[in-house]
Each structure stands twice: as C-alpha cells, then as structure tokens.
Design an enzyme around this catalytic site. Structure first.
Site, PDB file in Angstrom:
ATOM      1  N   HIS A 158       1.799   6.681  -1.109  1.00 20.97           N
ATOM      2  CA  HIS A 158       0.819   5.974  -0.284  1.00 20.97           C
ATOM      3  C   HIS A 158      -0.427   5.779  -1.128  1.00 20.97           C
ATOM      4  CE1 HIS A 158      -1.857   4.926   3.007  1.00 20.97           C
ATOM      5  NE2 HIS A 158      -0.782   4.769   3.761  1.00 20.97           N
ATOM      6  N   HIS A 215       0.823  -1.219   0.000  1.00 15.88           N
ATOM      7  CA  HIS A 215       0.000   0.000   0.000  1.00 15.88           C
ATOM      8  C   HIS A 215       0.855   1.267   0.000  1.00 15.88           C
ATOM      9  CE1 HIS A 215       1.029   0.008   4.239  1.00 15.88           C
ATOM     10  NE2 HIS A 215       0.589   1.250   4.298  1.00 15.88           N
TER      11      HIS A 215
END
Length: 162
Positions: free
Chosen positions: A83, A68
């Site tokens: 992110h 992620h």
C-alpha cells in the site's frame, strides 16, 4: 520404466523492499488500520526522495492492481499487499502509473508502479509504504524484519508460511 516424482519448485521466504528508505514498525504508521495490524502483520518504509519505482516484494500472481496498492500471492499461499502512502486512494490514481495487471505472474524485484511523490506530499499525505501479509492469521508462521535504512529491491526480511 522409471517414474520420477516431480518436486515443487523451491520458494524463498525473502521479502524485498518495494522502495528504498527507512524500515519502520507498522505500529508507527499514522493510520490506525495499518498501525493496529487490522490488514495483517508487516512493515512500513519511509521512502527516499527520488525513489519513484515501486518493485514487487515477492514472486507470485498479482491479485490486486490499483495504482496506490497491489497484491501478490506467493506459490505457498502467502498474500502480500503493498500500500503506497496513507489515504492516497483519495488521489484517484493521479500520482501512480501501474506497470502490471491482475492475474499476471511477476518475479520479486519486478517494476510494479511508478510514483510521483511530489503529488502525494503536495496533497499533504503521508508517503509511507506498507508491506502487509493480508492472510497473517491463517498462513503466516513467522515474520522477521530488518529495521534499517534499505535500498529498493534489497532483502528487508523473511515471511515464512505455515
């Protein structure tokens, strides 16, 4: 005998868009940690549907590789974290296939992560991708961002190190 001083390789200040989509100010992100720039200055991109490949915004050494999120340190010391989505860490890696590892050297535009956006939207999570300069206070001299619709891998702005 001649001695030539070896010049350092030139570096670019360009930041590439890790995904295609609409470039937004960090202040619009739903998570206050990003919106208030607690993790550093940067930008956000609302990704286009179908743009499943996330690319490296800069060249350098991979410092974080978690699915992620991934981080890269440029030769001049600037550290960039990508992110993918808000609260997507809670999905425990399910929608992400990572194509890199910590310690690897990558070039800007390299394939880093493949994302299944359907899993993120099915979990009712925000798919916005953040590009953060995590050492903003100590290493960032200037950040310029082009707020527009952008293609993956296109120049989205410049980050100049101190």
């Amino acid at each position: 005998m001649f001695h030539f001083k070896k010049e350092p390789a030139p570096h670019t200040d360009d930041l590439l868009a890790p995904v295609g989509g609409q470039v937004l100010s960090l202040s619009t992100v739903s998570d206050p940690v990003f919106a208030q720039k607690m993790m550093g200055d940067g930008l956000a991109i609302k990704p286009n549907e179908g743009d499943s490949v996330v690319v490296a915004p800069i060249s350098g050494e991979v410092t974080v590789a978690q699915g992620h999120a991934f981080g890269i340190r440029r030769d001049d010391g600037l550290e960039v974290l990508v992110h993918i989505g808000v609260d997507t860490v809670n999905l425990q890696g399910a929608p992400f296939t990572i194509h890199t590892k910590q310690g690897k050297t990558v070039r800007a535009g390299a394939k880093m992560v493949t994302v299944d956006w359907a899993q993120i939207t099915a979990a009712k999570l925000d798919p916005t991708v953040m590009v953060l300069i995590t050492n903003t206070k100590t290493n960032l001299a200037q950040l310029k961002v082009n707020y527009q619709q952008i293609a993956s891998g296109a120049v989205v702005g410049q980050a100049t190190a101190k």
